[in-house]
Scaffold this motif. Sequence first.
Motif, PDB file in Angstrom:
ATOM      1  N   LYS A   1     -13.071  26.679  25.754  1.00 30.80           N
ATOM      2  CA  LYS A   1     -13.384  26.789  27.124  1.00 30.80           C
ATOM      3  C   LYS A   1     -12.084  27.182  28.042  1.00 30.80           C
ATOM      4  O   LYS A   1     -10.916  26.501  27.496  1.00 30.80           O
ATOM      5  CB  LYS A   1     -14.114  25.808  27.882  1.00 30.80           C
ATOM      6  N   ILE A   2     -12.187  27.789  29.031  1.00 31.80           N
ATOM      7  CA  ILE A   2     -10.869  28.075  29.998  1.00 31.80           C
ATOM      8  C   ILE A   2     -10.813  26.746  30.653  1.00 31.80           C
ATOM      9  O   ILE A   2     -11.506  26.316  31.638  1.00 31.80           O
ATOM     10  CB  ILE A   2     -11.271  29.463  30.861  1.00 31.80           C
ATOM     11  N   PRO A   3      -9.772  26.143  30.355  1.00 29.99           N
ATOM     12  CA  PRO A   3      -9.513  24.793  31.428  1.00 29.99           C
ATOM     13  C   PRO A   3      -9.343  25.148  32.875  1.00 29.99           C
ATOM     14  O   PRO A   3      -9.067  26.234  33.314  1.00 29.99           O
ATOM     15  CB  PRO A   3      -8.144  24.318  30.857  1.00 29.99           C
ATOM     16  N   GLU A   4      -9.770  24.262  33.755  1.00 28.38           N
ATOM     17  CA  GLU A   4      -9.721  24.591  35.135  1.00 28.38           C
ATOM     18  C   GLU A   4      -8.495  24.843  35.790  1.00 28.38           C
ATOM     19  O   GLU A   4      -8.302  25.686  36.605  1.00 28.38           O
ATOM     20  CB  GLU A   4     -10.324  23.183  35.798  1.00 28.38           C
ATOM     21  N   ALA A   5      -7.413  24.041  35.024  1.00 34.50           N
ATOM     22  CA  ALA A   5      -6.143  24.739  35.720  1.00 34.50           C
ATOM     23  C   ALA A   5      -5.784  26.241  35.477  1.00 34.50           C
ATOM     24  O   ALA A   5      -5.109  26.565  35.922  1.00 34.50           O
ATOM     25  CB  ALA A   5      -4.963  23.653  34.902  1.00 34.50           C
TER      26      ALA A   5
ATOM     27  N   THR B   1     -12.170  49.220  29.638  1.00 32.59           N
ATOM     28  CA  THR B   1     -12.723  47.693  30.163  1.00 32.59           C
ATOM     29  C   THR B   1     -12.468  46.854  28.888  1.00 32.59           C
ATOM     30  O   THR B   1     -12.745  47.411  27.659  1.00 32.59           O
ATOM     31  CB  THR B   1     -14.007  47.761  30.728  1.00 32.59           C
ATOM     32  N   SER B   2     -12.454  45.538  28.927  1.00 40.82           N
ATOM     33  CA  SER B   2     -12.298  44.640  27.809  1.00 40.82           C
ATOM     34  C   SER B   2     -12.686  43.309  28.502  1.00 40.82           C
ATOM     35  O   SER B   2     -12.468  42.837  29.392  1.00 40.82           O
ATOM     36  CB  SER B   2     -11.076  44.760  27.458  1.00 40.82           C
ATOM     37  N   THR B   3     -13.023  42.725  27.381  1.00 40.03           N
ATOM     38  CA  THR B   3     -13.385  41.039  27.537  1.00 40.03           C
ATOM     39  C   THR B   3     -12.527  40.220  26.743  1.00 40.03           C
ATOM     40  O   THR B   3     -12.300  40.620  25.481  1.00 40.03           O
ATOM     41  CB  THR B   3     -14.974  40.772  27.308  1.00 40.03           C
ATOM     42  N   TRP B   4     -12.165  39.003  27.241  1.00 41.96           N
ATOM     43  CA  TRP B   4     -11.218  38.204  26.517  1.00 41.96           C
ATOM     44  C   TRP B   4     -11.609  36.805  26.564  1.00 41.96           C
ATOM     45  O   TRP B   4     -12.388  36.389  27.721  1.00 41.96           O
ATOM     46  CB  TRP B   4      -9.928  38.421  27.093  1.00 41.96           C
ATOM     47  N   VAL B   5     -11.409  35.933  25.598  1.00 37.39           N
ATOM     48  CA  VAL B   5     -11.856  34.602  25.570  1.00 37.39           C
ATOM     49  C   VAL B   5     -10.428  33.866  25.091  1.00 37.39           C
ATOM     50  O   VAL B   5      -9.256  34.788  24.796  1.00 37.39           O
ATOM     51  CB  VAL B   5     -12.865  34.080  24.444  1.00 37.39           C
ATOM     52  N   ILE B   6     -10.181  32.442  25.248  1.00 44.83           N
ATOM     53  CA  ILE B   6      -9.309  31.666  24.799  1.00 44.83           C
ATOM     54  C   ILE B   6      -9.247  31.236  23.591  1.00 44.83           C
ATOM     55  O   ILE B   6     -10.428  30.500  23.079  1.00 44.83           O
ATOM     56  CB  ILE B   6      -8.959  30.787  26.059  1.00 44.83           C
ATOM     57  N   MET B   7      -8.354  31.222  22.725  1.00 48.45           N
ATOM     58  CA  MET B   7      -8.352  30.371  21.445  1.00 48.45           C
ATOM     59  C   MET B   7      -7.040  29.524  21.164  1.00 48.45           C
ATOM     60  O   MET B   7      -6.073  29.719  21.911  1.00 48.45           O
ATOM     61  CB  MET B   7      -8.361  31.480  20.417  1.00 48.45           C
ATOM     62  N   ASN B   8      -7.157  28.349  20.638  1.00 53.52           N
ATOM     63  CA  ASN B   8      -6.251  27.385  20.259  1.00 53.52           C
ATOM     64  C   ASN B   8      -5.295  28.169  19.144  1.00 53.52           C
ATOM     65  O   ASN B   8      -5.801  28.416  18.132  1.00 53.52           O
ATOM     66  CB  ASN B   8      -6.754  26.130  19.794  1.00 53.52           C
TER      67      ASN B   8
END
Length: 385
Positions: free
Chosen positions: A237-241, A222-229
């Motif tokens: 933050k994860i954009p709504e789109a 199992t893993s967790t992920w976030v978004i980077m520029n």
Amino acid sequence: MAIIRNICLQFPSNLSNAKAENSVTTGKILRHSFCPPCNTITSNSNNRRGILSMSAIYHGIPRKVETVDGMNVNGIHVEEAPSEEANLENESAANVSLVTRLHGRFVEGRFVYRQIFVIRSYEIGPDKTATMETLMNFLQETALNHVTSSGIGGEGFGSTREMSLRKLIWVVTRIQVQVQRYGKWGDEIEVDTWVDAEGKNGMRRDWIIRDLCTEEIITRATSTWVIMNRETRRLSKIPEAVKQELVPFYLNRLAVAPEEQDCEKIDKLNDNNSERIRSGLAPRWNDMDANQHVNNVKYIGWILESVPIEVLEDYIMTSMTFEFRRECRQSNLLESMTCPTARVMESNNNSKNKNPDLQFTHLLRLQHDKADVVRARTKWHFKLK
């Protein structure tokens, strides 16, 4: 990764029957070629498996694709080839169907993505079983192909289309791998993966690896992920789109049971509490991934650089938890640090309890400023002779 030219990824409406449709009679040997009169096709039927060799053109370069009993090998999935009597029109249509499934297939209503791999000779360690690095590579490959085959893949390394438009990439923050048994050289394994939301601004990705022959679950992760520029290298933050792209694929299922998840804080090592330190570890050009930082799998080898050799020889790693703190670039030099934890269990090989014989805390840090790159915890059991 090779790119298939002039083919659009499309999926048949009834994917749940794909496995049954793609099975072939035991010992049957098939012949097919994507681009006749390509390479000579050879086959071997030493055992119950029928072997099919196929040639596909990837950017004009012939590439062999092998199948066992009509199922995908090393992540490549193909169907039974049409008979030689089939006309060219039907053969062309079959070729398109073959190519659309080159990366694997969806099951359970497109919520779970599945691939089959064969453990190769260069993916095993001294005991002739797959290494932790091999398993992590299988997990990574399946995850990336899941995004690509879902129809929402963008230009980035695992990014969706909306993420690519916004110059966003995925970065993993934590991953836990539990190994019940390592596959042997030549074993066929089946990898399932799926995703779900993680909190308000993250994503969780889970995997299960099975022995294809026995259907025994041999690995959970199992893993967790976030978004980077990708330009500023700042978290976003994860954009709504982007959320709207992902929501149709969310599956509320855990590969690792809550009581078995390693959620405890991983202690920070330093020069005073570390038992072993290995300095001067330098990333190579080939250690970099498409997002221009060190591939996550490469950290495993560096962590093991500071593990005592007698542990590597006499014990088997049954669990690894990574906590990623910052990126590592090719210009960085690293230090690997290892220390046994206070919770070291006495060896009891006749017991069925899950307590490890050994447990270690690890740290990879930048050599010039001592900044943390990866913290990790590993658990080991004594090898049965």
